[in-house]
Design an enzyme around this catalytic site. Structure first.
Site, PDB file in Angstrom:
ATOM      1  N   ALA A   1       0.821  -1.215   0.000  1.00 56.18           N
ATOM      2  CA  ALA A   1       0.000   0.000   0.000  1.00 56.18           C
ATOM      3  C   ALA A   1       0.855   1.265   0.000  1.00 56.18           C
ATOM      4  O   ALA A   1       0.439   2.295  -0.527  1.00 56.18           O
ATOM      5  CB  ALA A   1      -0.951  -0.004   1.196  1.00 56.18           C
TER       6      ALA A   1
ATOM      7  N   CYS B   1       4.226   1.870  12.182  1.00 52.63           N
ATOM      8  CA  CYS B   1       5.260   2.506  11.363  1.00 52.63           C
ATOM      9  C   CYS B   1       5.910   3.681  12.083  1.00 52.63           C
ATOM     10  O   CYS B   1       6.978   4.133  11.709  1.00 52.63           O
ATOM     11  CB  CYS B   1       4.658   2.987  10.053  1.00 52.63           C
TER      12      CYS B   1
ATOM     13  N   SER C   1      -3.464  -3.521   0.391  1.00 48.52           N
ATOM     14  CA  SER C   1      -2.317  -4.236   0.942  1.00 48.52           C
ATOM     15  C   SER C   1      -2.744  -5.665   1.227  1.00 48.52           C
ATOM     16  O   SER C   1      -3.870  -5.904   1.654  1.00 48.52           O
ATOM     17  CB  SER C   1      -1.885  -3.551   2.243  1.00 48.52           C
ATOM     18  N   ALA C   2      -1.840  -6.633   1.024  1.00 48.01           N
ATOM     19  CA  ALA C   2      -2.183  -8.026   1.340  1.00 48.01           C
ATOM     20  C   ALA C   2      -2.000  -8.331   2.822  1.00 48.01           C
ATOM     21  O   ALA C   2      -2.795  -9.046   3.423  1.00 48.01           O
ATOM     22  CB  ALA C   2      -1.329  -8.975   0.505  1.00 48.01           C
ATOM     23  N   HIS C   3      -0.958  -7.741   3.443  1.00 49.34           N
ATOM     24  CA  HIS C   3      -0.593  -8.212   4.788  1.00 49.34           C
ATOM     25  C   HIS C   3      -1.505  -7.690   5.894  1.00 49.34           C
ATOM     26  O   HIS C   3      -1.386  -8.105   7.044  1.00 49.34           O
ATOM     27  CB  HIS C   3       0.888  -7.915   5.097  1.00 49.34           C
TER      28      HIS C   3
ATOM     29  N   THR D   1       9.508  -7.552 -12.564  1.00 49.82           N
ATOM     30  CA  THR D   1       9.006  -8.926 -12.674  1.00 49.82           C
ATOM     31  C   THR D   1       7.970  -9.202 -11.587  1.00 49.82           C
ATOM     32  O   THR D   1       8.193  -8.899 -10.413  1.00 49.82           O
ATOM     33  CB  THR D   1      10.170  -9.928 -12.538  1.00 49.82           C
TER      34      THR D   1
ATOM     35  N   GLN E   1      -6.550  -0.578   5.291  1.00 46.69           N
ATOM     36  CA  GLN E   1      -7.139  -1.127   6.515  1.00 46.69           C
ATOM     37  C   GLN E   1      -8.597  -1.543   6.347  1.00 46.69           C
ATOM     38  O   GLN E   1      -9.221  -1.966   7.320  1.00 46.69           O
ATOM     39  CB  GLN E   1      -7.042  -0.093   7.653  1.00 46.69           C
TER      40      GLN E   1
END
Length: 404
Positions: free
Chosen positions: A75, A328, A203-205, A243, A183
């Site tokens: 993100a 963060c 975001s995936a995480h 890639t 979120q």
């Protein structure tokens, strides 16, 4: 029950085992390890097929066209690509952007960089409930405004902005609208077919997928143009070269597929856990909930325990993984800029703890955590002379502390 207990799901989530299995299948020589950009053999074709399947899964969760999904490294990169990409492409139309004071640093630091490049940015102050309203944005709009960037769900306090209403306003004024959705996926319904949102970061995480992979929704109708920030082989229709990481992309796709299927039931369960936790701590004196009580996701409870220093409380809760502020920025000892923007004083901002619940939280863990919080707050207050003064009826804000 295993200790320590993880209650920091807004910082990151563990990868769902179903996701991890799909990822493993894309790594080794027996698996789908090819380069999706290799057009001349079956290894590349199979990898490309897996990538496009994942693109559909991400698009399905937010009701977008798969062609509107651009893969990124997360993100943070999506926010950078959206905001800088629009600013640089449309600079001839105007150089004014609007965002809020409670955005994630990935948005705020990006707009600060644009200010150094000669763009002007208006930072909207939220109400004390932490929400950004269309009226606030309308007051800040100018003829040369090209982009509004407002988060969907706040990472620190869990508040949900009305992006549907904000989108109606920006679209009617011909201003592009970017939403940081890191979120909100898997927590709040997102329907990009009906929302007037031009760009949205994912975001995936934060959704039980792997770290290091994200996506940016870029609207096709009306078409949004971006100037690329990453140059190379022209992958992702030139918007993001590099890639493609098949295993991470497949992981994000599977995580979003699970989120779509299980979100409704999961939200009910997490709301019950959050309510259960709050019921056990709400009788503590001088307890404040940060952010709107109604427009918020159940996963997040940001609480201030007055007369208790947040860092001391975190140390006292050594069996609980919780945070003060966002992961963060929690290494700095500054009080949370989000809570300051809500009008919380330094003391209350410093006494805040963010509890975030998720897929693997249990009732047993919640009960244990609530008990530990009550014990720690009570014990730390017995050590605090300020608490004694407060209990004796002294108005501490009126005291003039003399310097020695």
């Amino acid at each position: 029950m295993k200790l320590p207990i993880y209650l920091d799901y807004s910082a990151t989530t563990p990868v769902d085992p179903r996701v991890a299995q799909k990822m493993i299948d894309c790594l080794t020589v027996e698996g789908n390890f090819g380069n999706p950009a290799s057009r001349s053999h079956v290894f590349g074709w199979k990898a490309e097929e897996a990538v496009e399947n994942a693109r559909r899964q991400v698009a399905d969760l937010v009701n977008a066209d798969p062609r509107e999904i651009v893969w990124t490294s997360g993100a943070t990169e999506s926010n950078n690509l959206a905001i800088k990409g629009v600013a640089h492409f449309y600079a001839s139309k105007g150089k004014h952007l609007i965002t809020s004071k409670v955005e994630h640093k990935a948005v705020l630091d990006t707009t600060r960089q644009l200010e150094r490049e000669g763009f002007e940015v208006t930072y909207i102050e939220p109400g004390e409930d932490g929400l950004i309203t269309p009226a606030m944005i309308e007051a800040a709009l100018r003829d040369d405004t090209i982009l509004v960037s407002i988060m969907h769900v706040n990472n620190e306090i869990g508040t949900i902005n009305d992006i549907a209403a904000i989108g109606e306003l920006t679209r009617s004024r011909g201003v592009l609208f970017h939403v940081d959705g890191a979120q909100s996926t898997g927590k709040v319904e997102i329907d990009l077919a009906s929302l007037k949102v031009d760009l949205m970061s994912f975001s995936a995480h934060k959704t039980y997928g792997p770290k290091g992979i994200g996506a940016l929704y870029v609207s096709r109708k009306p078409r949004v143009r971006l100037e690329a920030t990453m140059h190379g082989g022209g992958h992702e229709r030139g918007m993001r070269s590099g890639t493609l990481a098949t295993h991470q992309i497949v992981g994000m796709g599977e995580a979003f597929r699970i989120a779509k299927e299980e979100m409704a039931a999961e939200n009910v369960r997490i709301k019950a856990l959050s309510d259960r936790f709050f019921k056990q701590v709400e009788n503590l004196e001088e307890l404040y909930v940060n952010g709107s009580l109604t427009a918020r996701v159940p996963h997040n409870l940001n609480l201030s325990f007055n007369y208790v220093e947040g860092e001391s409380l975190i140390m006292a809760l050594k069996d609980l993984a919780v945070s003060s502020g966002s992961a963060c920025t929690s290494a700095s000892l500054e009080p949370s800029y989000v809570l300051r923007a809500l009008g919380r004083n330094d003391e209350l901002a410093h006494s805040s703890i963010r509890f975030t619940f998720g897929r693997f939280s249990t009732e047993e863990e919640i009960d244990y955590a609530a008990q530990k919080v009550c014990e720690a707050v009570t014990r730390l207050r017995t050590l605090s002379p300020l608490w004694d003064m407060f209990k004796d009826g002294v108005d501490i804000s009126k005291i003039e502390w003399a310097a020695h």
